[in-house]
Design a protein around this motif. Structure first.
Motif, PDB file in Angstrom:
ATOM      1  N   ASP A  68       0.847  -1.185   0.000  1.00 51.16           N
ATOM      2  CA  ASP A  68       0.000   0.000   0.000  1.00 51.16           C
ATOM      3  C   ASP A  68       0.886   1.239   0.000  1.00 51.16           C
ATOM      4  OD1 ASP A  68      -2.968   0.849   0.494  1.00 51.16           O
ATOM      5  OD2 ASP A  68      -1.759   2.134   1.809  1.00 51.16           O
ATOM      6  N   SER A  69       0.470   2.259  -0.716  1.00 51.39           N
ATOM      7  CA  SER A  69       1.311   3.459  -0.828  1.00 51.39           C
ATOM      8  C   SER A  69       1.204   4.388   0.377  1.00 51.39           C
ATOM      9  CB  SER A  69       0.940   4.224  -2.104  1.00 51.39           C
ATOM     10  OG  SER A  69      -0.424   4.619  -2.052  1.00 51.39           O
ATOM     11  N   LYS A  70       0.147   4.232   1.192  1.00 51.81           N
ATOM     12  CA  LYS A  70      -0.052   5.148   2.320  1.00 51.81           C
ATOM     13  C   LYS A  70       0.018   4.488   3.680  1.00 51.81           C
ATOM     14  CE  LYS A  70      -2.793   8.305  -0.369  1.00 51.81           C
ATOM     15  NZ  LYS A  70      -3.910   8.175  -1.220  1.00 51.81           N
ATOM     16  N   GLU A  71      -0.337   3.214   3.752  1.00 54.90           N
ATOM     17  CA  GLU A  71      -0.388   2.496   5.026  1.00 54.90           C
ATOM     18  C   GLU A  71       0.625   1.349   5.021  1.00 54.90           C
ATOM     19  OE1 GLU A  71      -2.336   3.290   7.706  1.00 54.90           O
ATOM     20  OE2 GLU A  71      -2.951   5.062   6.577  1.00 54.90           O
ATOM     21  N   PRO A  72       1.105   0.944   6.206  1.00 55.37           N
ATOM     22  CA  PRO A  72       2.142  -0.111   6.266  1.00 55.37           C
ATOM     23  C   PRO A  72       1.566  -1.531   6.198  1.00 55.37           C
ATOM     24  CG  PRO A  72       1.745   0.750   8.447  1.00 55.37           C
ATOM     25  CD  PRO A  72       0.880   1.549   7.505  1.00 55.37           C
ATOM     26  N   PHE A  73       1.141  -1.938   5.013  1.00 50.51           N
ATOM     27  CA  PHE A  73       0.693  -3.317   4.827  1.00 50.51           C
ATOM     28  C   PHE A  73       0.836  -3.724   3.365  1.00 50.51           C
ATOM     29  CE2 PHE A  73      -3.294  -0.917   4.260  1.00 50.51           C
ATOM     30  CZ  PHE A  73      -3.760  -1.439   3.062  1.00 50.51           C
ATOM     31  N   PHE A  74       0.806  -5.036   3.159  1.00 46.01           N
ATOM     32  CA  PHE A  74       0.750  -5.609   1.820  1.00 46.01           C
ATOM     33  C   PHE A  74      -0.634  -6.206   1.628  1.00 46.01           C
ATOM     34  CE2 PHE A  74       5.334  -5.839   2.507  1.00 46.01           C
ATOM     35  CZ  PHE A  74       5.822  -5.448   1.273  1.00 46.01           C
ATOM     36  N   THR A  75      -1.151  -6.089   0.420  1.00 41.32           N
ATOM     37  CA  THR A  75      -2.350  -6.831   0.058  1.00 41.32           C
ATOM     38  C   THR A  75      -1.869  -8.023  -0.751  1.00 41.32           C
ATOM     39  OG1 THR A  75      -3.683  -4.826  -0.020  1.00 41.32           O
ATOM     40  CG2 THR A  75      -4.572  -6.771  -1.144  1.00 41.32           C
ATOM     41  N   LEU A  76      -2.324  -9.197  -0.380  1.00 43.02           N
ATOM     42  CA  LEU A  76      -1.958 -10.398  -1.118  1.00 43.02           C
ATOM     43  C   LEU A  76      -3.104 -10.768  -2.047  1.00 43.02           C
ATOM     44  CD1 LEU A  76       0.271 -13.151  -0.024  1.00 43.02           C
ATOM     45  CD2 LEU A  76      -1.678 -13.743  -1.409  1.00 43.02           C
ATOM     46  N   TYR A  77      -2.762 -10.889  -3.321  1.00 38.40           N
ATOM     47  CA  TYR A  77      -3.742 -11.228  -4.348  1.00 38.40           C
ATOM     48  C   TYR A  77      -3.580 -12.693  -4.715  1.00 38.40           C
ATOM     49  CZ  TYR A  77      -4.591  -6.265  -4.939  1.00 38.40           C
ATOM     50  OH  TYR A  77      -4.926  -4.956  -4.715  1.00 38.40           O
ATOM     51  N   TYR A  78      -4.691 -13.379  -4.716  1.00 40.44           N
ATOM     52  CA  TYR A  78      -4.729 -14.796  -5.079  1.00 40.44           C
ATOM     53  C   TYR A  78      -5.840 -14.956  -6.095  1.00 40.44           C
ATOM     54  CZ  TYR A  78      -5.121 -19.870  -4.538  1.00 40.44           C
ATOM     55  OH  TYR A  78      -5.155 -21.222  -4.760  1.00 40.44           O
ATOM     56  N   GLN A  79      -5.514 -15.512  -7.250  1.00 43.79           N
ATOM     57  CA  GLN A  79      -6.487 -15.676  -8.341  1.00 43.79           C
ATOM     58  C   GLN A  79      -7.075 -14.306  -8.732  1.00 43.79           C
ATOM     59  OE1 GLN A  79      -7.006 -18.746  -9.688  1.00 43.79           O
ATOM     60  NE2 GLN A  79      -7.283 -20.276  -8.082  1.00 43.79           N
ATOM     61  N   GLN A  80      -6.228 -13.302  -8.798  1.00 41.47           N
ATOM     62  CA  GLN A  80      -6.595 -11.929  -9.179  1.00 41.47           C
ATOM     63  C   GLN A  80      -7.514 -11.234  -8.172  1.00 41.47           C
ATOM     64  OE1 GLN A  80      -4.847 -10.812 -11.687  1.00 41.47           O
ATOM     65  NE2 GLN A  80      -4.087 -12.869 -12.078  1.00 41.47           N
ATOM     66  N   LYS A  81      -7.630 -11.771  -6.969  1.00 39.18           N
ATOM     67  CA  LYS A  81      -8.513 -11.197  -5.969  1.00 39.18           C
ATOM     68  C   LYS A  81      -7.700 -10.832  -4.724  1.00 39.18           C
ATOM     69  CE  LYS A  81     -12.850 -12.265  -3.628  1.00 39.18           C
ATOM     70  NZ  LYS A  81     -13.878 -13.271  -3.382  1.00 39.18           N
ATOM     71  N   GLY A  82      -7.771  -9.565  -4.303  1.00 41.62           N
ATOM     72  CA  GLY A  82      -7.088  -9.133  -3.087  1.00 41.62           C
ATOM     73  C   GLY A  82      -7.796  -9.704  -1.876  1.00 41.62           C
ATOM     74  N   LEU A  83      -7.159 -10.655  -1.229  1.00 46.15           N
ATOM     75  CA  LEU A  83      -7.847 -11.382  -0.161  1.00 46.15           C
ATOM     76  C   LEU A  83      -7.489 -10.926   1.248  1.00 46.15           C
ATOM     77  CD1 LEU A  83      -7.789 -15.036  -1.496  1.00 46.15           C
ATOM     78  CD2 LEU A  83      -9.707 -13.471  -1.384  1.00 46.15           C
ATOM     79  N   VAL A  84      -6.225 -10.696   1.507  1.00 47.13           N
ATOM     80  CA  VAL A  84      -5.814 -10.371   2.871  1.00 47.13           C
ATOM     81  C   VAL A  84      -4.789  -9.247   2.874  1.00 47.13           C
ATOM     82  CG1 VAL A  84      -6.219 -12.700   3.760  1.00 47.13           C
ATOM     83  CG2 VAL A  84      -3.957 -12.078   2.957  1.00 47.13           C
TER      84      VAL A  84
END
Length: 178
Positions: A68-84
């Protein structure tokens, strides 16, 4: 009073060592986190996210992480869907600190203590990455069960492992193992 101090000395030493170790390691970890720019992901969380991405890519190629460009986290995408979102709390360091504190409080020989701390911490880290990967797959297939999976089942797995490691340590390697 001296009688009670003598009687409870092992327990008081355990508590003192545990809390001192925990406080010291938590303080050092907070110093480590404070070294990162506000809104940026720390290097341990980054490594956990990258390792989770690698584990998932063994089973499915449509996996990627995005910071994320503003907050300290990663979004993990699985099967083209951001899940967690993978945040600092997902990296397992707080649990490893708890684990180390307990082992130090029930220490055995220096060699065994250091080897068990290293091996146990590595095992907790690896299981945590695998846990996150499995959690992502299960959330993809069972999105309605997210709370049960993330809030109940998977903490049970990781804390259960730590508890088992503690039991093994106390019964096999600590100075109280006899």
């Amino acid at each position: 009073m001296k009688k009670y101090l003598a009687l409870y000395k092992p327990f008081l030493l355990f508590l003192g060592t545990f809390f001192l170790t925990y406080a010291l390691l938590a303080f050092l970890y907070q110093l480590f986190l404070d070294g990162f720019e506000k809104g940026k992901v720390d290097s341990i969380t980054r490594l956990v996210a990258q390792n989770t991405e690698t584990v998932l890519s063994w089973f499915h190629k449509s996996v990627f992480i995005k910071e994320d460009s503003k907050e300290p986290f990663f979004t993990l995408y699985y099967q083209q869907k951001g899940l967690v979102r993978i945040v600092e709390g997902c990296n397992g360091v707080s649990l490893i600190i708890l684990f180390i504190s307990f082992i130090a409080a029930f220490s055995g020989s220096l060699k065994n203590t250091l080897l068990f701390i290293f091996g146990g911490s590595l095992l907790i880290y690896v299981l945590n990455v695998v846990r996150i990967a499995i959690l992502i797959i299960l959330i993809y297939y069972f999105p309605g069960k997210t709370h049960l999976l993330h809030g109940v089942l998977f903490p049970l797995v990781i804390y259960g492992l730590v508890f088992i490691l503690w039991i093994v340590w106390v019964n096999k390697f600590s100075k109280y193992a006899k």
